[in-house]
Design a protein around this motif. Structure first.
Motif, PDB file in Angstrom:
ATOM      1  N   GLU A 148       0.813  -1.215   0.000  1.00 46.79           N
ATOM      2  CA  GLU A 148       0.000   0.000   0.000  1.00 46.79           C
ATOM      3  C   GLU A 148       0.851   1.272   0.000  1.00 46.79           C
ATOM      4  N   THR A 149       2.125   1.175   0.390  1.00 49.57           N
ATOM      5  CA  THR A 149       2.993   2.357   0.473  1.00 49.57           C
ATOM      6  C   THR A 149       4.095   2.348  -0.583  1.00 49.57           C
ATOM      7  N   PHE A 150       4.116   1.325  -1.433  1.00 49.36           N
ATOM      8  CA  PHE A 150       5.209   1.152  -2.392  1.00 49.36           C
ATOM      9  C   PHE A 150       4.751   1.586  -3.778  1.00 49.36           C
ATOM     10  N   ASP A 151       5.578   2.387  -4.448  1.00 52.88           N
ATOM     11  CA  ASP A 151       5.240   2.844  -5.792  1.00 52.88           C
ATOM     12  C   ASP A 151       5.733   1.804  -6.794  1.00 52.88           C
ATOM     13  N   LEU A 152       4.836   0.946  -7.210  1.00 57.26           N
ATOM     14  CA  LEU A 152       5.209  -0.143  -8.112  1.00 57.26           C
ATOM     15  C   LEU A 152       5.802   0.400  -9.408  1.00 57.26           C
ATOM     16  N   PRO A 153       6.943  -0.133  -9.833  1.00 50.90           N
ATOM     17  CA  PRO A 153       7.503   0.307 -11.120  1.00 50.90           C
ATOM     18  C   PRO A 153       6.641  -0.182 -12.274  1.00 50.90           C
ATOM     19  N   ARG A 154       6.684   0.567 -13.355  1.00 49.07           N
ATOM     20  CA  ARG A 154       5.895   0.188 -14.527  1.00 49.07           C
ATOM     21  C   ARG A 154       6.392  -1.118 -15.122  1.00 49.07           C
ATOM     22  N   ASP A 155       7.678  -1.234 -15.320  1.00 46.30           N
ATOM     23  CA  ASP A 155       8.270  -2.410 -15.961  1.00 46.30           C
ATOM     24  C   ASP A 155       8.748  -3.380 -14.889  1.00 46.30           C
ATOM     25  N   CYS A 156       7.951  -4.363 -14.601  1.00 45.91           N
ATOM     26  CA  CYS A 156       8.287  -5.251 -13.499  1.00 45.91           C
ATOM     27  C   CYS A 156       7.705  -6.637 -13.698  1.00 45.91           C
ATOM     28  N   VAL A 157       8.184  -7.570 -12.885  1.00 45.96           N
ATOM     29  CA  VAL A 157       7.634  -8.916 -12.783  1.00 45.96           C
ATOM     30  C   VAL A 157       7.173  -9.107 -11.348  1.00 45.96           C
ATOM     31  N   LEU A 158       5.912  -9.421 -11.166  1.00 43.48           N
ATOM     32  CA  LEU A 158       5.354  -9.699  -9.837  1.00 43.48           C
ATOM     33  C   LEU A 158       5.487 -11.192  -9.581  1.00 43.48           C
TER      34      LEU A 158
END
Length: 214
Positions: A148-158
């Motif tokens: 909830e506090t992390f700015d997820l990067p656009r280019d990523c693998v979850l």
């Protein structure tokens, strides 16, 4: 006269019947589906389209995030993760570990999704590095950062682990960051497929709807 629903105990019929009227023109139409009807679980705009045409159309609008799942226990949740990845139009799904995985929960959505295999988390991390993708694990570790506090990067693998044990230590170590999902009840962890859906939707909120994390 009002339309009658299915009789008690009967399942409602899914999809549409044979095409009514002259057949439409276009290479994306499937003659067999036009003739017999389309009972697949696809959105209305893809009714009567052949599989390759649907995949090609999805490829034009796929999002930048990928989804990866560790596969060591033939977990039923993997299929559900793949189904959700299709719903959010993920770039691809990566199976880490055993090449064969339980497709039952995917409900045939794996046919519309690009699937890749990596023998272990280190191989996945190396691939991510080559592609310029951040590897983001989702699990409740002491060093996890709240999603909830992390700015997820656009280019990523979850990256998600197995139901129960979660991410392996090898996967934990390979990640650029590991995120947790805040919980308020008594259970130690939530269903892996549910966690995957929450994380994917968090990416959609950030990068499709532009809702930044403060």
């Amino acid at each position: 006269m009002t339309e009658q629903g299915p009789a008690p105990g009967e399942r409602p019929e899914v999809g549409v019947g044979p095409w009514d009227g002259p057949w439409p023109d276009g290479e994306h139409w499937d003659p067999e589906l036009l003739r017999e009807g389309d009972r697949r679980n696809v959105v209305d705009r893809y009714r009567y389209w052949h599989l390759d045409a649907i995949v090609a159309d999805l490829d034009r609008t796929r999002h930048a995030f990928h989804v990866a799942v560790e596969n060591w226990q033939h977990d039923l949740n993997i299929g559900s993760v793949v189904r959700t990845a299709n719903a959010f139009n993920a770039q691809a799904v990566h199976i880490v570990g055993r090449r064969r995985w339980n497709r039952r929960g995917a409900m045939v959505t794996d046919k519309y999704q690009h699937i890749h295999h990596h023998p272990d988390a280190e191989a996945l991390a190396a691939w991510c590095s080559d592609q310029g993708l951040a590897l983001i694990g989702i699990d409740n570790f002491p060093d996890s950062v709240p999603l909830e506090t992390f700015d997820l990067p656009r280019d990523c693998v979850l990256l998600f682990g197995q139901e129960g044990p979660g991410l392996t230590e090898q996967a934990h170590a390979a990640c650029d960051a590991v995120l947790s999902i805040e919980q308020f009840g008594s259970t130690r962890s939530m269903n892996a497929a549910a966690a995957a859906a929450i994380a994917m939707h968090a990416w959609i909120r950030r990068h499709v709807f532009g809702q930044r994390v403060d």
